[in-house]
Design a protein around this motif. Structure first.
Motif, short mmCIF file in Angstrom:
data_model
loop_
_atom_site.label_atom_id
_atom_site.label_comp_id
_atom_site.label_asym_id
_atom_site.label_seq_id
_atom_site.Cartn_x
_atom_site.Cartn_y
_atom_site.Cartn_z
N LEU A 107 0.82 -1.11 -0.04
CA LEU A 107 -0.06 0.10 0.01
C LEU A 107 0.91 1.29 -0.14
O LEU A 107 1.86 1.29 0.75
N PRO A 159 -4.77 6.59 -2.45
CA PRO A 159 -4.09 5.37 -2.14
C PRO A 159 -3.78 4.44 -3.30
O PRO A 159 -4.51 4.56 -4.56
N PHE A 161 -3.08 0.33 -4.27
CA PHE A 161 -2.69 -0.99 -3.58
C PHE A 161 -2.15 -1.76 -4.78
O PHE A 161 -3.00 -1.88 -5.78
#
Length: 220
Positions: A107, A159, A161
């Motif tokens: 992440l 974010p 991922f």
């Protein structure tokens, strides 16, 4: 009375009508393919890793793919961020790099801030260097190719991922790869001829490997 044969004039008219119908069909088909070319090309790249585009095919996100290969070497993934000259944003990665094993999820975060006094919509594009790694670089969740509307002065965390597919460890062409650069570039959004928002990529070219940008005037 015997059968009536068409006159030369009628024959040519019929032939011209047939030629017109074929030409029209070809034109309409070509036009449809042109409209679909960009999203189809993008989907193809996202599914195969072509042109340095990381894979985003959800079929590859099964639990059997997300098992770290503990005997493999760790790969250092560097993060690069650029913005178009036409976009008054600050865009930076929150970490310089992370190290991951093939099959291990990670992440990371980027930060984007609208420095203007107006609400602005931006769209990010991305690629991986070296490009041969792209088929193994899979993103489970990211902000790429999604409209990001920032209010005047607003700052947000974005974010990411991702994982490097476990098959990376078995590919002899990957043995010399120790470092990977994931590069994002934010562009100001514009509407195309179909009315859809897309990145206005005419003002910047990016050298993702070095992390530097060369701003140029593009030709439309």
């Amino acid at each position: 009375m015997g059968p009536r044969f068409p006159s030369p004039r009628e024959h040519y008219r019929a032939r011209n009508r047939t030629l017109f119908m074929y030409t029209s069909a070809i034109f309409i088909t070509t036009l449809g393919i042109s409209y679909a070319a960009v999203p189809l090309y993008r989907a193809f790249c996202a599914a195969t890793g072509f042109a340095g585009i990381p894979v985003t095919d959800s079929a590859r996100f099964g639990s059997d793919r997300l098992t770290p290969i503990v005997t493999a070497k760790r790969i250092k993934v560097h993060f690069n961020a650029d913005t178009s000259a036409a976009l008054a944003w600050t865009f930076t990665p929150q970490q310089k790099f992370v190290t991951v094993l093939p099959g291990e999820t990670a992440l990371a975060f980027y930060t984007a801030k609208n420095n203007s006094d107006k609400d602005v919509i931006g769209i990010a594009t991305y690629n991986v260097t070296p490009s041969k790694v792209a088929p193994y670089f899979a993103k489970v969740e990211c902000f790429c190719f999604e409209e990001q509307k920032l209010l005047a002065g607003e700052e947000v965390d974005l974010p990411l991922f991702f994982f490097i597919d476990k098959d990376f460890a078995d590919d002899p062409l990957m043995r010399d790869i120790d470092d990977v650069v994931l590069s994002y570039t934010f562009f100001k959004a514009r509407r195309n001829e179909q009315g859809h928002l897309e990145p206005d990529a005419d003002d910047v070219t990016v050298d993702a490997a070095s992390g530097f940008s060369e701003y140029t005037r593009g030709k439309r």
